[in-house]
Design an enzyme around this catalytic site. Sequence first.
Site, PDB file in Angstrom:
ATOM      1  N   PRO A   9       0.807  -1.226   0.000  1.00 30.73           N
ATOM      2  CA  PRO A   9       0.000   0.000   0.000  1.00 30.73           C
ATOM      3  C   PRO A   9       0.841   1.279   0.000  1.00 30.73           C
ATOM      4  O   PRO A   9       1.898   1.338   0.627  1.00 30.73           O
ATOM      5  CB  PRO A   9      -0.802  -0.103   1.309  1.00 30.73           C
ATOM      6  CG  PRO A   9      -0.011  -1.018   2.172  1.00 30.73           C
ATOM      7  CD  PRO A   9       0.628  -1.999   1.236  1.00 30.73           C
ATOM      8  N   ASN A  10       0.329   2.242  -0.741  1.00 28.86           N
ATOM      9  CA  ASN A  10       0.900   3.588  -0.858  1.00 28.86           C
ATOM     10  C   ASN A  10       2.196   3.653  -1.676  1.00 28.86           C
ATOM     11  O   ASN A  10       2.721   4.731  -1.915  1.00 28.86           O
ATOM     12  CB  ASN A  10       1.130   4.233   0.523  1.00 28.86           C
ATOM     13  CG  ASN A  10      -0.172   4.431   1.263  1.00 28.86           C
ATOM     14  OD1 ASN A  10      -1.082   5.060   0.716  1.00 28.86           O
ATOM     15  ND2 ASN A  10      -0.296   3.896   2.457  1.00 28.86           N
ATOM     16  N   ARG A  17       5.102  10.876  -2.567  1.00 28.54           N
ATOM     17  CA  ARG A  17       4.888  10.565  -1.153  1.00 28.54           C
ATOM     18  C   ARG A  17       6.167  10.795  -0.341  1.00 28.54           C
ATOM     19  O   ARG A  17       7.192  10.147  -0.595  1.00 28.54           O
ATOM     20  CB  ARG A  17       4.516   9.087  -1.088  1.00 28.54           C
ATOM     21  CG  ARG A  17       4.442   8.525   0.281  1.00 28.54           C
ATOM     22  CD  ARG A  17       4.351   7.014   0.241  1.00 28.54           C
ATOM     23  NE  ARG A  17       4.134   6.554   1.596  1.00 28.54           N
ATOM     24  CZ  ARG A  17       4.373   5.342   2.021  1.00 28.54           C
ATOM     25  NH1 ARG A  17       4.820   4.431   1.184  1.00 28.54           N
ATOM     26  NH2 ARG A  17       4.159   5.024   3.266  1.00 28.54           N
ATOM     27  N   TYR A  22      11.284   8.635   1.042  1.00 30.46           N
ATOM     28  CA  TYR A  22      11.186   7.572   0.037  1.00 30.46           C
ATOM     29  C   TYR A  22      11.805   7.923  -1.320  1.00 30.46           C
ATOM     30  O   TYR A  22      11.823   7.082  -2.213  1.00 30.46           O
ATOM     31  CB  TYR A  22       9.712   7.165  -0.140  1.00 30.46           C
ATOM     32  CG  TYR A  22       9.096   6.628   1.135  1.00 30.46           C
ATOM     33  CD1 TYR A  22       9.578   5.457   1.720  1.00 30.46           C
ATOM     34  CD2 TYR A  22       8.051   7.299   1.784  1.00 30.46           C
ATOM     35  CE1 TYR A  22       9.043   4.959   2.902  1.00 30.46           C
ATOM     36  CE2 TYR A  22       7.500   6.811   2.963  1.00 30.46           C
ATOM     37  CZ  TYR A  22       8.002   5.640   3.507  1.00 30.46           C
ATOM     38  OH  TYR A  22       7.467   5.150   4.677  1.00 30.46           O
ATOM     39  N   ASN A  73       7.781  -5.580  -0.827  1.00 32.35           N
ATOM     40  CA  ASN A  73       7.765  -4.465   0.114  1.00 32.35           C
ATOM     41  C   ASN A  73       6.321  -4.390   0.603  1.00 32.35           C
ATOM     42  O   ASN A  73       5.452  -3.857  -0.090  1.00 32.35           O
ATOM     43  CB  ASN A  73       8.187  -3.159  -0.564  1.00 32.35           C
ATOM     44  CG  ASN A  73       8.212  -2.011   0.432  1.00 32.35           C
ATOM     45  OD1 ASN A  73       7.692  -2.132   1.549  1.00 32.35           O
ATOM     46  ND2 ASN A  73       8.812  -0.895   0.047  1.00 32.35           N
ATOM     47  N   ALA A  76       2.963  -0.627   4.894  1.00 36.16           N
ATOM     48  CA  ALA A  76       2.452  -0.595   6.272  1.00 36.16           C
ATOM     49  C   ALA A  76       1.929  -1.954   6.735  1.00 36.16           C
ATOM     50  O   ALA A  76       1.883  -2.217   7.944  1.00 36.16           O
ATOM     51  CB  ALA A  76       1.360   0.462   6.387  1.00 36.16           C
ATOM     52  N   HIS A  79       3.712  -4.249   9.334  1.00 38.42           N
ATOM     53  CA  HIS A  79       3.612  -4.088  10.785  1.00 38.42           C
ATOM     54  C   HIS A  79       2.280  -4.571  11.348  1.00 38.42           C
ATOM     55  O   HIS A  79       2.055  -4.460  12.554  1.00 38.42           O
ATOM     56  CB  HIS A  79       3.833  -2.607  11.142  1.00 38.42           C
ATOM     57  CG  HIS A  79       4.931  -1.970  10.341  1.00 38.42           C
ATOM     58  ND1 HIS A  79       6.240  -2.401  10.419  1.00 38.42           N
ATOM     59  CD2 HIS A  79       4.926  -0.978   9.409  1.00 38.42           C
ATOM     60  CE1 HIS A  79       6.986  -1.683   9.580  1.00 38.42           C
ATOM     61  NE2 HIS A  79       6.209  -0.817   8.960  1.00 38.42           N
ATOM     62  N   ASP A  86       0.939 -15.450   6.813  1.00 32.57           N
ATOM     63  CA  ASP A  86       0.426 -16.805   6.599  1.00 32.57           C
ATOM     64  C   ASP A  86       0.475 -17.199   5.117  1.00 32.57           C
ATOM     65  O   ASP A  86       0.762 -18.350   4.788  1.00 32.57           O
ATOM     66  CB  ASP A  86      -1.012 -16.930   7.123  1.00 32.57           C
ATOM     67  CG  ASP A  86      -1.083 -16.972   8.649  1.00 32.57           C
ATOM     68  OD1 ASP A  86      -0.021 -17.075   9.295  1.00 32.57           O
ATOM     69  OD2 ASP A  86      -2.206 -16.899   9.188  1.00 32.57           O
ATOM     70  N   GLU A  97      12.001  -9.679   2.011  1.00 35.13           N
ATOM     71  CA  GLU A  97      11.274  -8.473   2.457  1.00 35.13           C
ATOM     72  C   GLU A  97      12.193  -7.268   2.256  1.00 35.13           C
ATOM     73  O   GLU A  97      13.343  -7.299   2.705  1.00 35.13           O
ATOM     74  CB  GLU A  97      10.933  -8.634   3.946  1.00 35.13           C
ATOM     75  CG  GLU A  97      10.309  -7.405   4.596  1.00 35.13           C
ATOM     76  CD  GLU A  97      10.160  -7.570   6.114  1.00 35.13           C
ATOM     77  OE1 GLU A  97      10.341  -8.691   6.649  1.00 35.13           O
ATOM     78  OE2 GLU A  97       9.875  -6.553   6.777  1.00 35.13           O
ATOM     79  N   HIS A  99      12.546  -2.849   2.336  1.00 34.57           N
ATOM     80  CA  HIS A  99      12.021  -1.531   2.701  1.00 34.57           C
ATOM     81  C   HIS A  99      12.964  -0.461   2.194  1.00 34.57           C
ATOM     82  O   HIS A  99      14.188  -0.600   2.319  1.00 34.57           O
ATOM     83  CB  HIS A  99      11.889  -1.391   4.228  1.00 34.57           C
ATOM     84  CG  HIS A  99      10.954  -2.397   4.801  1.00 34.57           C
ATOM     85  ND1 HIS A  99       9.592  -2.280   4.684  1.00 34.57           N
ATOM     86  CD2 HIS A  99      11.186  -3.563   5.436  1.00 34.57           C
ATOM     87  CE1 HIS A  99       9.020  -3.336   5.243  1.00 34.57           C
ATOM     88  NE2 HIS A  99       9.964  -4.133   5.698  1.00 34.57           N
ATOM     89  N   SER A 101      13.080   2.685   3.398  1.00 37.09           N
ATOM     90  CA  SER A 101      13.629   3.352   4.585  1.00 37.09           C
ATOM     91  C   SER A 101      14.162   2.308   5.567  1.00 37.09           C
ATOM     92  O   SER A 101      13.833   1.121   5.467  1.00 37.09           O
ATOM     93  CB  SER A 101      12.535   4.185   5.263  1.00 37.09           C
ATOM     94  OG  SER A 101      11.490   3.343   5.734  1.00 37.09           O
ATOM     95  N   ARG A 106      13.015   4.356  12.754  1.00 41.65           N
ATOM     96  CA  ARG A 106      11.818   5.189  12.698  1.00 41.65           C
ATOM     97  C   ARG A 106      10.918   4.946  13.917  1.00 41.65           C
ATOM     98  O   ARG A 106      11.392   4.537  14.973  1.00 41.65           O
ATOM     99  CB  ARG A 106      11.115   4.952  11.354  1.00 41.65           C
ATOM    100  CG  ARG A 106      12.031   5.303  10.164  1.00 41.65           C
ATOM    101  CD  ARG A 106      11.353   5.108   8.834  1.00 41.65           C
ATOM    102  NE  ARG A 106      10.198   6.003   8.683  1.00 41.65           N
ATOM    103  CZ  ARG A 106       9.271   5.849   7.741  1.00 41.65           C
ATOM    104  NH1 ARG A 106       9.378   4.854   6.867  1.00 41.65           N
ATOM    105  NH2 ARG A 106       8.258   6.687   7.669  1.00 41.65           N
ATOM    106  N   ARG A 110       6.934   0.793  13.646  1.00 36.25           N
ATOM    107  CA  ARG A 110       7.519   0.227  12.427  1.00 36.25           C
ATOM    108  C   ARG A 110       8.581  -0.817  12.745  1.00 36.25           C
ATOM    109  O   ARG A 110       9.159  -1.433  11.858  1.00 36.25           O
ATOM    110  CB  ARG A 110       8.145   1.324  11.557  1.00 36.25           C
ATOM    111  CG  ARG A 110       7.125   2.264  10.977  1.00 36.25           C
ATOM    112  CD  ARG A 110       7.754   3.227   9.983  1.00 36.25           C
ATOM    113  NE  ARG A 110       6.955   4.428   9.920  1.00 36.25           N
ATOM    114  CZ  ARG A 110       5.882   4.583   9.145  1.00 36.25           C
ATOM    115  NH1 ARG A 110       5.507   3.623   8.325  1.00 36.25           N
ATOM    116  NH2 ARG A 110       5.200   5.715   9.165  1.00 36.25           N
TER     117      ARG A 110
HETATM  118  C1  DQA Z   1       8.137   1.019   3.938  1.00 31.98           C
HETATM  119  C2  DQA Z   1       8.191   1.248   5.444  1.00 31.98           C
HETATM  120  C3  DQA Z   1       6.821   1.090   6.065  1.00 31.98           C
HETATM  121  O1  DQA Z   1       6.884   1.313   7.456  1.00 31.98           O
HETATM  122  C4  DQA Z   1       5.856   2.093   5.462  1.00 31.98           C
HETATM  123  O2  DQA Z   1       4.569   1.923   5.994  1.00 31.98           O
HETATM  124  C5  DQA Z   1       5.856   2.036   3.972  1.00 31.98           C
HETATM  125  C6  DQA Z   1       7.118   1.909   3.267  1.00 31.98           C
HETATM  126  C7  DQA Z   1       9.500   1.296   3.256  1.00 31.98           C
HETATM  127  O3  DQA Z   1       9.660   0.880   2.115  1.00 31.98           O
HETATM  128  O4  DQA Z   1      10.385   1.923   3.846  1.00 31.98           O
HETATM  129  O5  DQA Z   1       4.812   2.179   3.346  1.00 31.98           O
HETATM  130  O6  DQA Z   1       7.813  -0.340   3.692  1.00 31.98           O
END
Ligand code: DQA
Length: 145
Positions: A9-10, A17, A22, A73, A76, A79, A86, A97, A99, A101, A106, A110
Site C-alpha cells: 500500500p501507498n 509521497r 522515500y 515491500n 504498512a 507491521h 500466513d 522483504e 524496505h 527506509s 523510525r 515500524r
Molecule cells: C516502507 C516502510 C513502512 O513502514 C511504510 O509503511 C511504507 C514503506 C519502506 O519501504 O520503507 O509504506 O515499507
Amino acid sequence: MKILIIHGPNLNMLGKREPDIYGAKTLEDINSSLSECAKKIGADVSFFQSNSEGEIVSAIQDAMSEFDGIVINPGAYTHTSVAIRDAILSCGLPVVEVHISNVYKREDFRQKSYVSAVALGVISGFGVNSYFLGLSGLVEHLKNN
Ligand code: DQA
C-alpha cells in the site's frame, strides 16, 4: 528464473509521497530499472502493486504455480498483517522483504514486522537500492539451491 515483485500500500505514490524519506523516483521508474537489472542477472521479473491486503494475499497464493521467488515491500502491512505472513508460509516460495527506509530508525510501531520471521532475508534502509539488493540476493539464493 521467474520472480514476482510485490509493492504494498501507498507505494503507487512513490515520487510524490514523503520524498525526503522515500526519494523522488516513481514506481514506474523503479520497475523499469528492476527489469533491466533482472535481465543482467538472468531473471525474469513481473510486478504487482495493491493497496489492498486481500489482493496481496491472493497474489502470493497465485505466485506458487508461476514463480520461483518473491521480493515484497509490504509497506504498512509489514507491521500489521498476519494474513500476509500466513500466505508467505503457505506458498512455500523464498520471499525477500525489502524496505526503502530503515524501519528500525523510525517510529516504534515500524519496528515490528510480521513478515521478517518467515522471510529468507530482509533489506531495509538503502533507498530504492533495497529492491535491487533484495532481488540479487534472491536470485543468488535460487542459483545456489
Ligand atoms: C516502507 C516502510 C513502512 O513502514 C511504510 O509503511 C511504507 C514503506 C519502506 O519501504 O520503507 O509504506 O515499507
